[in-house]
Design a protein around this motif. Structure first.
Motif, PDB file in Angstrom:
ATOM      1  N   LEU A  66       0.825  -1.201   0.000  1.00 51.33           N
ATOM      2  CA  LEU A  66       0.000   0.000   0.000  1.00 51.33           C
ATOM      3  C   LEU A  66       0.863   1.257   0.000  1.00 51.33           C
ATOM      4  N   LEU A  67       1.920   1.244   0.820  1.00 53.09           N
ATOM      5  CA  LEU A  67       2.796   2.408   0.960  1.00 53.09           C
ATOM      6  C   LEU A  67       4.182   2.105   0.404  1.00 53.09           C
ATOM      7  N   PRO A  68       4.869   3.115  -0.137  1.00 50.39           N
ATOM      8  CA  PRO A  68       6.211   2.892  -0.673  1.00 50.39           C
ATOM      9  C   PRO A  68       7.136   2.239   0.352  1.00 50.39           C
ATOM     10  N   GLY A  69       7.914   1.278  -0.107  1.00 48.74           N
ATOM     11  CA  GLY A  69       8.830   0.560   0.758  1.00 48.74           C
ATOM     12  C   GLY A  69       8.130  -0.343   1.750  1.00 48.74           C
ATOM     13  N   ASN A  70       6.853  -0.525   1.564  1.00 52.09           N
ATOM     14  CA  ASN A  70       5.987  -1.272   2.494  1.00 52.09           C
ATOM     15  C   ASN A  70       6.083  -0.699   3.902  1.00 52.09           C
ATOM     16  N   ALA A  71       6.107   0.641   3.977  1.00 53.86           N
ATOM     17  CA  ALA A  71       6.154   1.335   5.272  1.00 53.86           C
ATOM     18  C   ALA A  71       4.990   0.863   6.137  1.00 53.86           C
ATOM     19  N   GLY A  72       5.278   0.616   7.371  1.00 51.59           N
ATOM     20  CA  GLY A  72       4.260   0.166   8.309  1.00 51.59           C
ATOM     21  C   GLY A  72       3.992  -1.324   8.266  1.00 51.59           C
ATOM     22  N   GLY A  73       4.634  -2.028   7.339  1.00 55.00           N
ATOM     23  CA  GLY A  73       4.468  -3.473   7.250  1.00 55.00           C
ATOM     24  C   GLY A  73       3.027  -3.917   7.026  1.00 55.00           C
ATOM     25  N   LEU A  74       2.260  -3.120   6.298  1.00 55.96           N
ATOM     26  CA  LEU A  74       0.867  -3.463   6.010  1.00 55.96           C
ATOM     27  C   LEU A  74       0.799  -4.683   5.097  1.00 55.96           C
ATOM     28  N   PRO A  75      -0.328  -5.365   5.051  1.00 58.07           N
ATOM     29  CA  PRO A  75      -0.452  -6.544   4.178  1.00 58.07           C
ATOM     30  C   PRO A  75      -0.186  -6.194   2.710  1.00 58.07           C
ATOM     31  N   LEU A  76       0.450  -7.109   2.009  1.00 59.15           N
ATOM     32  CA  LEU A  76       0.698  -6.942   0.582  1.00 59.15           C
ATOM     33  C   LEU A  76      -0.542  -7.399  -0.181  1.00 59.15           C
ATOM     34  N   LEU A  77      -0.788  -6.765  -1.327  1.00 58.36           N
ATOM     35  CA  LEU A  77      -1.986  -7.050  -2.104  1.00 58.36           C
ATOM     36  C   LEU A  77      -1.660  -7.781  -3.396  1.00 58.36           C
ATOM     37  N   GLY A  78      -2.627  -8.499  -3.916  1.00 59.43           N
ATOM     38  CA  GLY A  78      -2.519  -9.192  -5.185  1.00 59.43           C
ATOM     39  C   GLY A  78      -3.485 -10.357  -5.193  1.00 59.43           C
ATOM     40  N   LEU A  79      -4.275 -10.451  -6.250  1.00 61.68           N
ATOM     41  CA  LEU A  79      -5.284 -11.509  -6.324  1.00 61.68           C
ATOM     42  C   LEU A  79      -4.750 -12.802  -6.923  1.00 61.68           C
ATOM     43  N   GLY A  80      -3.561 -12.768  -7.517  1.00 59.47           N
ATOM     44  CA  GLY A  80      -2.878 -13.989  -7.926  1.00 59.47           C
ATOM     45  C   GLY A  80      -3.396 -14.686  -9.167  1.00 59.47           C
ATOM     46  N   LEU A  81      -4.013 -13.957 -10.086  1.00 63.67           N
ATOM     47  CA  LEU A  81      -4.522 -14.611 -11.294  1.00 63.67           C
ATOM     48  C   LEU A  81      -3.419 -15.297 -12.093  1.00 63.67           C
ATOM     49  N   TRP A  82      -2.184 -14.822 -11.963  1.00 65.48           N
ATOM     50  CA  TRP A  82      -1.060 -15.461 -12.664  1.00 65.48           C
ATOM     51  C   TRP A  82      -0.926 -16.933 -12.298  1.00 65.48           C
ATOM     52  N   GLN A  83      -1.434 -17.314 -11.173  1.00 67.01           N
ATOM     53  CA  GLN A  83      -1.337 -18.702 -10.751  1.00 67.01           C
ATOM     54  C   GLN A  83      -2.315 -19.599 -11.503  1.00 67.01           C
ATOM     55  N   VAL A  84      -3.193 -18.996 -12.300  1.00 69.99           N
ATOM     56  CA  VAL A  84      -4.130 -19.736 -13.142  1.00 69.99           C
ATOM     57  C   VAL A  84      -3.870 -19.258 -14.580  1.00 69.99           C
ATOM     58  N   PRO A  85      -2.867 -19.848 -15.250  1.00 73.35           N
ATOM     59  CA  PRO A  85      -2.428 -19.340 -16.552  1.00 73.35           C
ATOM     60  C   PRO A  85      -3.540 -19.210 -17.593  1.00 73.35           C
ATOM     61  N   TRP A  86      -4.430 -20.174 -17.676  1.00 75.43           N
ATOM     62  CA  TRP A  86      -5.481 -20.085 -18.700  1.00 75.43           C
ATOM     63  C   TRP A  86      -6.403 -18.895 -18.424  1.00 75.43           C
ATOM     64  N   ALA A  87      -6.694 -18.603 -17.158  1.00 78.21           N
ATOM     65  CA  ALA A  87      -7.559 -17.468 -16.826  1.00 78.21           C
ATOM     66  C   ALA A  87      -6.860 -16.144 -17.150  1.00 78.21           C
ATOM     67  N   THR A  88      -5.563 -16.088 -16.874  1.00 83.14           N
ATOM     68  CA  THR A  88      -4.792 -14.892 -17.204  1.00 83.14           C
ATOM     69  C   THR A  88      -4.784 -14.669 -18.708  1.00 83.14           C
ATOM     70  N   ALA A  89      -4.596 -15.740 -19.464  1.00 84.54           N
ATOM     71  CA  ALA A  89      -4.597 -15.631 -20.933  1.00 84.54           C
ATOM     72  C   ALA A  89      -5.958 -15.155 -21.440  1.00 84.54           C
ATOM     73  N   VAL A  90      -7.038 -15.611 -20.829  1.00 88.12           N
ATOM     74  CA  VAL A  90      -8.373 -15.173 -21.229  1.00 88.12           C
ATOM     75  C   VAL A  90      -8.543 -13.677 -20.968  1.00 88.12           C
ATOM     76  N   VAL A  91      -8.158 -13.225 -19.777  1.00 86.57           N
ATOM     77  CA  VAL A  91      -8.292 -11.806 -19.445  1.00 86.57           C
ATOM     78  C   VAL A  91      -7.456 -10.956 -20.393  1.00 86.57           C
ATOM     79  N   GLU A  92      -6.212 -11.370 -20.633  1.00 85.79           N
ATOM     80  CA  GLU A  92      -5.366 -10.622 -21.571  1.00 85.79           C
ATOM     81  C   GLU A  92      -5.937 -10.651 -22.981  1.00 85.79           C
ATOM     82  N   GLY A  93      -6.440 -11.805 -23.381  1.00 89.71           N
ATOM     83  CA  GLY A  93      -7.040 -11.918 -24.707  1.00 89.71           C
ATOM     84  C   GLY A  93      -8.238 -11.003 -24.876  1.00 89.71           C
ATOM     85  N   VAL A  94      -9.076 -10.931 -23.856  1.00 88.15           N
ATOM     86  CA  VAL A  94     -10.245 -10.048 -23.916  1.00 88.15           C
ATOM     87  C   VAL A  94      -9.808  -8.590 -24.013  1.00 88.15           C
TER      88      VAL A  94
END
Length: 187
Positions: free
Chosen positions: A115-143
């Motif tokens: 959330l903050l530069p350098g992860n100041a405050g040690g807040l949770p990191l974000l990311g939904l992880g679609l890369w872990q489902v390659p076919w779904a990522t390819a569909v989103v990119e294709g669309v």
């Protein structure tokens, strides 16, 4: 999501004909351009392989450029410079396109976006992880790719003085987007 960013730029160009296409393409990759600068400047930001041979195989340590606040600041910088050069409306459009990079990355990245530069405050990191489902990522990119190419082609066709010019211009953009997708998927 490399090609997805460019597909979005093509879609924006379809509705914002006065915004230079090159500036939209640069805007979609501006966070990554600054990431590379910080990577080359002594490893301020970095990446490491986590699942070699898979789509989105790197864990990105882009704690400045790809933090929410960092992305907003870089979007404001790019938008301000663009507004100075081409006017306020174009500045807002280009600033929003820069920020769209972070939104699309949020969808595909593993939890590595702070959330903050350098992860100041040690807040949770974000990311939904679609890369872990390659076919779904390819569909989103294709669309994103197809939608951007179709919208761009239609807009050029409506604006062009001759249909031949529209076909060539739209065809070149579609070809570049498809080639980009092929490179993205094969790498």
């Amino acid at each position: 999501m490399f090609v997805g960013h460019f597909g979005l730029a093509a879609a924006v160009k379809a509705t914002q004909s006065r915004v230079p296409l090159w500036s939209l393409m640069l805007a979609t990759q501006f966070l990554d351009v600054i990431f590379v600068v910080l990577y080359l400047a002594g490893g301020i930001e970095s990446f490491q392989a986590v699942a070699p041979g898979t789509y989105g195989e790197a864990l990105i340590d882009a704690r400045y450029t790809h933090s929410l606040l960092g992305a907003l600041l870089l979007s404001a910088l790019y938008g301000s410079l663009s507004a100075w050069r081409w006017g306020r409306r174009t500045g807002w459009v280009l600033g929003a396109v820069v920020f769209s990079h972070w939104l699309l990355d949020l969808l595909v990245h593993r939890a590595d976006l702070p959330l903050l530069p350098g992860n100041a405050g040690g807040l949770p990191l974000l990311g939904l992880g679609l890369w872990q489902v390659p076919w779904a990522t390819a569909v989103v990119e294709g669309v994103l790719l197809v939608a951007g190419a179709v919208l761009y082609f239609r807009s050029v066709r409506q604006r062009a003085a001759s249909t031949w010019r529209a076909i060539v211009s739209g065809g070149v953009m579609a070809l570049l987007l498809v080639l980009g997708l092929a490179v993205d998927v094969l790498s």
